[in-house]
Enzyme design. Structure first.
Site, PDB file in Angstrom:
ATOM      1  N   ASP A  90      -1.471  -5.692 -12.217  1.00 52.08           N
ATOM      2  CA  ASP A  90      -1.333  -6.821 -11.293  1.00 52.08           C
ATOM      3  C   ASP A  90      -2.702  -7.228 -10.742  1.00 52.08           C
ATOM      4  O   ASP A  90      -2.957  -8.410 -10.505  1.00 52.08           O
ATOM      5  CB  ASP A  90      -0.389  -6.447 -10.142  1.00 52.08           C
ATOM      6  CG  ASP A  90       1.062  -6.457 -10.586  1.00 52.08           C
ATOM      7  OD1 ASP A  90       1.369  -7.133 -11.579  1.00 52.08           O
ATOM      8  OD2 ASP A  90       1.882  -5.783  -9.938  1.00 52.08           O
ATOM      9  N   GLY A  91      -3.570  -6.222 -10.538  1.00 54.07           N
ATOM     10  CA  GLY A  91      -4.930  -6.525 -10.054  1.00 54.07           C
ATOM     11  C   GLY A  91      -5.664  -7.413 -11.052  1.00 54.07           C
ATOM     12  O   GLY A  91      -6.427  -8.309 -10.646  1.00 54.07           O
ATOM     13  N   ASN A 116      -1.148 -13.217  -3.625  1.00 54.05           N
ATOM     14  CA  ASN A 116      -0.447 -12.141  -2.910  1.00 54.05           C
ATOM     15  C   ASN A 116      -0.422 -12.377  -1.403  1.00 54.05           C
ATOM     16  O   ASN A 116       0.630 -12.494  -0.811  1.00 54.05           O
ATOM     17  CB  ASN A 116      -1.142 -10.795  -3.136  1.00 54.05           C
ATOM     18  CG  ASN A 116      -0.583 -10.036  -4.323  1.00 54.05           C
ATOM     19  OD1 ASN A 116       0.409 -10.446  -4.918  1.00 54.05           O
ATOM     20  ND2 ASN A 116      -1.227  -8.943  -4.674  1.00 54.05           N
ATOM     21  N   GLU A 117      -1.605 -12.410  -0.804  1.00 56.13           N
ATOM     22  CA  GLU A 117      -1.663 -12.501   0.665  1.00 56.13           C
ATOM     23  C   GLU A 117      -3.064 -12.781   1.168  1.00 56.13           C
ATOM     24  O   GLU A 117      -4.043 -12.685   0.438  1.00 56.13           O
ATOM     25  CB  GLU A 117      -1.149 -11.207   1.331  1.00 56.13           C
ATOM     26  CG  GLU A 117      -2.097 -10.029   1.361  1.00 56.13           C
ATOM     27  CD  GLU A 117      -2.267  -9.322   0.052  1.00 56.13           C
ATOM     28  OE1 GLU A 117      -3.355  -9.479  -0.551  1.00 56.13           O
ATOM     29  OE2 GLU A 117      -1.357  -8.611  -0.388  1.00 56.13           O
ATOM     30  N   ASP A 134      -4.540  -4.048  14.813  1.00 54.50           N
ATOM     31  CA  ASP A 134      -5.489  -3.869  13.704  1.00 54.50           C
ATOM     32  C   ASP A 134      -5.662  -5.149  12.893  1.00 54.50           C
ATOM     33  O   ASP A 134      -6.742  -5.422  12.385  1.00 54.50           O
ATOM     34  CB  ASP A 134      -4.998  -2.760  12.758  1.00 54.50           C
ATOM     35  CG  ASP A 134      -5.288  -1.379  13.318  1.00 54.50           C
ATOM     36  OD1 ASP A 134      -5.808  -1.313  14.450  1.00 54.50           O
ATOM     37  OD2 ASP A 134      -5.007  -0.389  12.631  1.00 54.50           O
ATOM     38  N   ALA A 194      -0.285  -2.479  12.997  1.00 55.91           N
ATOM     39  CA  ALA A 194      -0.456  -1.674  14.216  1.00 55.91           C
ATOM     40  C   ALA A 194      -0.727  -2.516  15.464  1.00 55.91           C
ATOM     41  O   ALA A 194      -1.817  -2.456  16.048  1.00 55.91           O
ATOM     42  CB  ALA A 194      -1.589  -0.655  14.010  1.00 55.91           C
TER      43      ALA A 194
HETATM   44  P1  NAP Z   1      -6.269  -2.023  -5.467  1.00 58.35           P
HETATM   45  O1  NAP Z   1      -6.425  -1.433  -4.098  1.00 58.35           O
HETATM   46  O2  NAP Z   1      -7.068  -1.502  -6.590  1.00 58.35           O
HETATM   47  O3  NAP Z   1      -4.713  -1.959  -5.936  1.00 58.35           O
HETATM   48  C1  NAP Z   1      -3.688  -2.261  -5.140  1.00 58.35           C
HETATM   49  C2  NAP Z   1      -2.342  -1.907  -5.806  1.00 58.35           C
HETATM   50  O4  NAP Z   1      -1.454  -2.991  -5.529  1.00 58.35           O
HETATM   51  C3  NAP Z   1      -2.398  -1.751  -7.334  1.00 58.35           C
HETATM   52  O5  NAP Z   1      -1.586  -0.657  -7.683  1.00 58.35           O
HETATM   53  C4  NAP Z   1      -1.809  -3.052  -7.825  1.00 58.35           C
HETATM   54  O6  NAP Z   1      -1.113  -2.951  -9.064  1.00 58.35           O
HETATM   55  C5  NAP Z   1      -0.787  -3.332  -6.738  1.00 58.35           C
HETATM   56  N1  NAP Z   1      -0.360  -4.737  -6.647  1.00 58.35           N
HETATM   57  C6  NAP Z   1      -1.112  -5.873  -6.706  1.00 58.35           C
HETATM   58  N2  NAP Z   1      -0.320  -6.942  -6.567  1.00 58.35           N
HETATM   59  C7  NAP Z   1       0.947  -6.484  -6.428  1.00 58.35           C
HETATM   60  C8  NAP Z   1       2.210  -7.120  -6.245  1.00 58.35           C
HETATM   61  N3  NAP Z   1       2.313  -8.437  -6.148  1.00 58.35           N
HETATM   62  N4  NAP Z   1       3.305  -6.324  -6.121  1.00 58.35           N
HETATM   63  C9  NAP Z   1       3.216  -4.980  -6.176  1.00 58.35           C
HETATM   64  N5  NAP Z   1       2.064  -4.326  -6.361  1.00 58.35           N
HETATM   65  C10 NAP Z   1       0.935  -5.075  -6.478  1.00 58.35           C
HETATM   66  O7  NAP Z   1      -6.549  -3.581  -5.312  1.00 58.35           O
HETATM   67  P2  NAP Z   1      -6.472  -4.760  -6.348  1.00 58.35           P
HETATM   68  O8  NAP Z   1      -5.968  -4.264  -7.680  1.00 58.35           O
HETATM   69  O9  NAP Z   1      -7.750  -5.512  -6.281  1.00 58.35           O
HETATM   70  O10 NAP Z   1      -5.311  -5.625  -5.677  1.00 58.35           O
HETATM   71  C11 NAP Z   1      -5.513  -6.260  -4.438  1.00 58.35           C
HETATM   72  C12 NAP Z   1      -4.207  -6.118  -3.726  1.00 58.35           C
HETATM   73  O11 NAP Z   1      -4.113  -4.801  -3.219  1.00 58.35           O
HETATM   74  C13 NAP Z   1      -4.084  -6.981  -2.514  1.00 58.35           C
HETATM   75  O12 NAP Z   1      -3.643  -8.281  -2.848  1.00 58.35           O
HETATM   76  C14 NAP Z   1      -3.072  -6.218  -1.688  1.00 58.35           C
HETATM   77  O13 NAP Z   1      -1.759  -6.687  -1.887  1.00 58.35           O
HETATM   78  C15 NAP Z   1      -3.138  -4.813  -2.224  1.00 58.35           C
HETATM   79  N6  NAP Z   1      -3.478  -3.892  -1.134  1.00 58.35           N
HETATM   80  C16 NAP Z   1      -2.514  -3.066  -0.696  1.00 58.35           C
HETATM   81  C17 NAP Z   1      -2.756  -2.215   0.353  1.00 58.35           C
HETATM   82  C18 NAP Z   1      -1.650  -1.330   0.836  1.00 58.35           C
HETATM   83  O14 NAP Z   1      -0.555  -1.383   0.249  1.00 58.35           O
HETATM   84  N7  NAP Z   1      -1.879  -0.543   1.873  1.00 58.35           N
HETATM   85  C19 NAP Z   1      -3.996  -2.200   0.991  1.00 58.35           C
HETATM   86  C20 NAP Z   1      -4.974  -3.072   0.525  1.00 58.35           C
HETATM   87  C21 NAP Z   1      -4.707  -3.935  -0.537  1.00 58.35           C
HETATM   88  P3  NAP Z   1      -1.841  -2.619 -10.467  1.00 58.35           P
HETATM   89  O15 NAP Z   1      -2.103  -1.161 -10.447  1.00 58.35           O
HETATM   90  O16 NAP Z   1      -0.818  -3.027 -11.480  1.00 58.35           O
HETATM   91  O17 NAP Z   1      -3.095  -3.456 -10.532  1.00 58.35           O
END
Ligand code: NAP
Length: 257
Positions: free
Chosen positions: A34-35, A116-117, A144, A179
């Site tokens: 997804d990334g 995403n957001e 936060d 938070a």
């Molecule tokens: P990353 O920190 O390397 O990966 C974030 C994880 O989110 C990966 O496992 C990715 O899947 C998964 N993901 C991305 N879009 C998704 C969706 N629409 N539904 C479910 N899972 C999803 O960061 P990145 O790959 O650059 O992705 C950025 C995204 O990370 C941001 O858009 C945000 O949504 C997410 N994020 C989440 C958190 C948290 O949950 N605490 C914190 C910061 C950011 P893949 O392994 O398939 O790439």
């Protein structure tokens, strides 16, 4: 794995007389997770109205990357024969996007689209923001940060914050708290809010500090912010739907099975 798969896809599509055109594509195939799809979206965001995306995952099942490497034959056949008619029109499913406009003093503004957001935090201390819905003061948030997600992004950061999973057919945005401080002085609603397409959310800073604003995987530092406007974008992302894979089935297979 991703590179091997990419080379194989290019070879087979070239054999079928498809041309690789990074400058003016019609179909964007993202191979990874997804990334990787988030990166592909931002790379081609200026073409979003006319391109279609499809995602192949090389790790775990993704929400955007929902084709398995073993399905390569089916994907190539679908692209080259199956679901593209003589005018090159594909069976498409369109998902809502989030429009983020950061307005600075002197009318300077920058507009972004998120798949995403968007998240808003400060680089120093807690975030203090007045939150307005349709120009009415709703609350003063202190905590936060805030996360404003699309329906397809509701399974990402939003879900970790306790937000609801929203079906992408609902043109909406969701605001979730990170938070929040709730005591006798500060009070926030505490629940995620889901706004429909005709509603707008404004975040108005109380202090002139620097803000960290993320748009999907991208991070910006914004100074002298007057307000941040968030709403459902008029643009949508288009996915080529070569075979049905219902959203709730993807949710179950990703989080439960
Ligand atoms: P990353 O920190 O390397 O990966 C974030 C994880 O989110 C990966 O496992 C990715 O899947 C998964 N993901 C991305 N879009 C998704 C969706 N629409 N539904 C479910 N899972 C999803 O960061 P990145 O790959 O650059 O992705 C950025 C995204 O990370 C941001 O858009 C945000 O949504 C997410 N994020 C989440 C958190 C948290 O949950 N605490 C914190 C910061 C950011 P893949 O392994 O398939 O790439």
């Amino acid at each position: 794995m991703s590179n091997q798969l990419k080379e194989e896809l290019v070879r087979r599509l070239t054999e079928a007389k498809w041309v690789e055109d990074g400058g003016n594509p019609m179909l964007i195939i993202s191979v990874g997770g997804d990334g990787t799809m988030l990166e592909a979206f931002h790379r081609y965001v200026h073409h979003v109205a006319r391109v279609a995306f499809v995602g192949v995952h090389t790790g775990r099942l993704g929400f955007y990357a929902d084709w398995r490497p073993e399905e390569l034959d089916l994907l190539v056949t679908s692209i080259t024969k199956g679901s593209v008619d003589e005018q090159g029109v594909m069976d498409i499913v369109a998902y809502p996007l989030l429009e983020v406009t950061v307005v600075h003093g002197q009318g300077q503004r920058s507009r972004h689209l998120a798949l995403n957001e968007c998240t808003v935090k400060t680089t120093e201390g807690s975030l203090v923001m007045n939150l307005e819905v349709n120009e009415d003061h709703f609350e003063t948030f202190r905590g936060d940060g805030l996360c404003i997600s699309t329906p397809s992004g509701s399974t990402a950061y939003n879900k970790s914050l306790g937000g609801a999973i929203v079906h992408p057919s609902l043109a909406s945005i969701q605001i979730t708290e990170m938070a929040s401080i709730n005591n006798r002085v500060y009070r926030t609603i505490g629940s995620p809010l889901i706004l429909p397409a005709h509603h707008t959310c404004l975040l108005k800073p109380q202090n002139d500090v620097a803000y960290q604003v993320t748009i999907d995987h991208l991070s910006l530092i914004e100074k002298h912010v007057e307000y941040i406007r968030l709403k459902v974008a008029k643009e949508r992302i288009r996915f080529a739907r070569f075979r049905p894979f219902p959203f709730w089935k993807r949710v179950r297979e990703s989080f439960i099975d």
